[in-house]
Write an enzyme that holds these catalytic residues in place. Sequence first.
Site, PDB file in Angstrom:
ATOM      1  N   ASP A  37      14.429 -12.701 -79.305  1.00 30.02           N
ATOM      2  CA  ASP A  37      14.037 -13.564 -80.668  1.00 30.02           C
ATOM      3  C   ASP A  37      12.816 -12.595 -81.405  1.00 30.02           C
ATOM      4  O   ASP A  37      12.057 -11.921 -80.879  1.00 30.02           O
ATOM      5  CB  ASP A  37      13.828 -14.887 -80.352  1.00 30.02           C
ATOM      6  CG  ASP A  37      13.303 -15.116 -79.172  1.00 30.02           C
ATOM      7  OD1 ASP A  37      12.533 -14.315 -78.497  1.00 30.02           O
ATOM      8  OD2 ASP A  37      13.242 -16.240 -78.699  1.00 30.02           O
ATOM      9  N   GLU A  72      17.472 -24.191 -79.620  1.00 28.23           N
ATOM     10  CA  GLU A  72      16.874 -25.636 -79.261  1.00 28.23           C
ATOM     11  C   GLU A  72      17.955 -26.437 -78.845  1.00 28.23           C
ATOM     12  O   GLU A  72      18.929 -26.324 -79.185  1.00 28.23           O
ATOM     13  CB  GLU A  72      16.043 -26.086 -80.538  1.00 28.23           C
ATOM     14  CG  GLU A  72      15.052 -25.168 -81.214  1.00 28.23           C
ATOM     15  CD  GLU A  72      13.958 -25.340 -80.306  1.00 28.23           C
ATOM     16  OE1 GLU A  72      13.834 -25.708 -78.941  1.00 28.23           O
ATOM     17  OE2 GLU A  72      12.635 -24.935 -80.635  1.00 28.23           O
ATOM     18  N   ASN A  81      11.785 -28.075 -73.286  1.00 32.97           N
ATOM     19  CA  ASN A  81      12.718 -28.854 -73.886  1.00 32.97           C
ATOM     20  C   ASN A  81      14.134 -28.248 -73.267  1.00 32.97           C
ATOM     21  O   ASN A  81      15.198 -28.675 -73.938  1.00 32.97           O
ATOM     22  CB  ASN A  81      12.742 -29.058 -75.407  1.00 32.97           C
ATOM     23  CG  ASN A  81      12.796 -27.788 -76.290  1.00 32.97           C
ATOM     24  OD1 ASN A  81      13.173 -26.683 -75.610  1.00 32.97           O
ATOM     25  ND2 ASN A  81      12.712 -27.872 -77.505  1.00 32.97           N
ATOM     26  N   HIS A 117      15.222 -25.202 -73.847  1.00 35.26           N
ATOM     27  CA  HIS A 117      15.593 -24.104 -74.719  1.00 35.26           C
ATOM     28  C   HIS A 117      15.538 -22.525 -74.039  1.00 35.26           C
ATOM     29  O   HIS A 117      14.801 -22.574 -73.147  1.00 35.26           O
ATOM     30  CB  HIS A 117      14.910 -23.798 -76.215  1.00 35.26           C
ATOM     31  CG  HIS A 117      13.324 -23.258 -76.140  1.00 35.26           C
ATOM     32  ND1 HIS A 117      12.739 -23.933 -76.958  1.00 35.26           N
ATOM     33  CD2 HIS A 117      12.975 -22.350 -75.383  1.00 35.26           C
ATOM     34  CE1 HIS A 117      11.095 -23.161 -76.819  1.00 35.26           C
ATOM     35  NE2 HIS A 117      11.619 -22.246 -75.854  1.00 35.26           N
TER      36      HIS A 117
HETATM   37  C1  F6R Z   1      10.859 -15.965 -75.739  1.00 31.36           C
HETATM   38  C2  F6R Z   1      11.873 -17.072 -75.698  1.00 31.36           C
HETATM   39  C3  F6R Z   1      11.467 -18.473 -75.365  1.00 31.36           C
HETATM   40  C4  F6R Z   1      10.475 -18.417 -74.192  1.00 31.36           C
HETATM   41  C5  F6R Z   1      10.231 -20.029 -73.869  1.00 31.36           C
HETATM   42  C6  F6R Z   1       9.239 -19.959 -72.687  1.00 31.36           C
HETATM   43  O1  F6R Z   1      11.431 -14.742 -76.088  1.00 31.36           O
HETATM   44  O2  F6R Z   1      12.923 -16.735 -76.055  1.00 31.36           O
HETATM   45  O3  F6R Z   1      12.794 -19.101 -74.850  1.00 31.36           O
HETATM   46  O4  F6R Z   1      11.113 -18.053 -72.988  1.00 31.36           O
HETATM   47  O5  F6R Z   1       9.949 -20.459 -74.901  1.00 31.36           O
HETATM   48  O6  F6R Z   1       7.920 -19.471 -73.214  1.00 31.36           O
HETATM   49  P1  F6R Z   1       6.554 -19.401 -72.250  1.00 31.36           P
HETATM   50  O7  F6R Z   1       7.126 -18.149 -71.451  1.00 31.36           O
HETATM   51  O8  F6R Z   1       5.715 -19.122 -73.168  1.00 31.36           O
HETATM   52  O9  F6R Z   1       6.377 -20.639 -71.665  1.00 31.36           O
END
Ligand code: F6R
Length: 245
Positions: A67, A143, A136, A138
């Site tokens: 992303d 989401e 959450n 994701h």
């Molecule tokens: C990032 C991504 C997100 C993160 C998730 C957890 O490329 O795709 O799904 O893996 O938001 O983020 P952290 O690791 O910062 O807790």
Amino acid sequence: MKLIEVKGYQEMSARAADYLAHKVRISKKITLGLATGGTPEGTYRNLIEDHRQNYTSYRHVTTFNLDEYVGLAGDHLNSYRYFMNKKLFDHIDIQKSNTYVPRGHVLDIEQECLDYEKLLIDHGGIDLQLLGIGSNGHIGFNEPGTPFDSKTHVVELTPSTRKANARYFSSLEQVPTKAISMGIATILKAKEILLLVSGENKSEALAQLLEGEITEKNPASVLKIHPFVTVIADHAALSASKVRC
Ligand code: F6R
């Protein structure tokens, strides 16, 4: 789904890096799907260390990131392209031209989604996808509520995700409201998936994944239908789960 329980973040990062580096060493050509954020940072540090110590080479590796924020150019300090360059690509011998991150700063963002999805297919898809999980549930920036058949698309970030990511920005207002993300169907097409989970703040999301139903309300739950998923989770992340190993 295979679950590996580890003590904490450091052990998770070391195990994940060993796993990835081994795959890279034994392949003639490999396409990795990569994630950003706090979860994989330690893994990337270990990969850099391994590259320096053991000369693991990335000349034959192609990467696709999950992303990117809409509106941020690749040289913006908070863009995921910048994150990947600084946290990994600048320190290993990968050819930058073989590293792909969706471009968030383009005029036609919908076209960028179509192009990214096509690029992935043209490269033969992802062999091993590294994932983190949001509190959450994701995965990528998909989401809760994202259709399981979604391909690379523009997503509206939830207030909780923007708040969680505000730690990297000077203020919450600076956090973009939209992102480009591989879709759930895009992620599921990877031949293999490695999910990393660390910390108590992820424990509910992990319990929902391990013990809850498969539902679009919990995007990560879809991983249960993938044939080859390994989860490396630490004690804190597993603290709300009954399933332990
Ligand atoms: C990032 C991504 C997100 C993160 C998730 C957890 O490329 O795709 O799904 O893996 O938001 O983020 P952290 O690791 O910062 O807790």
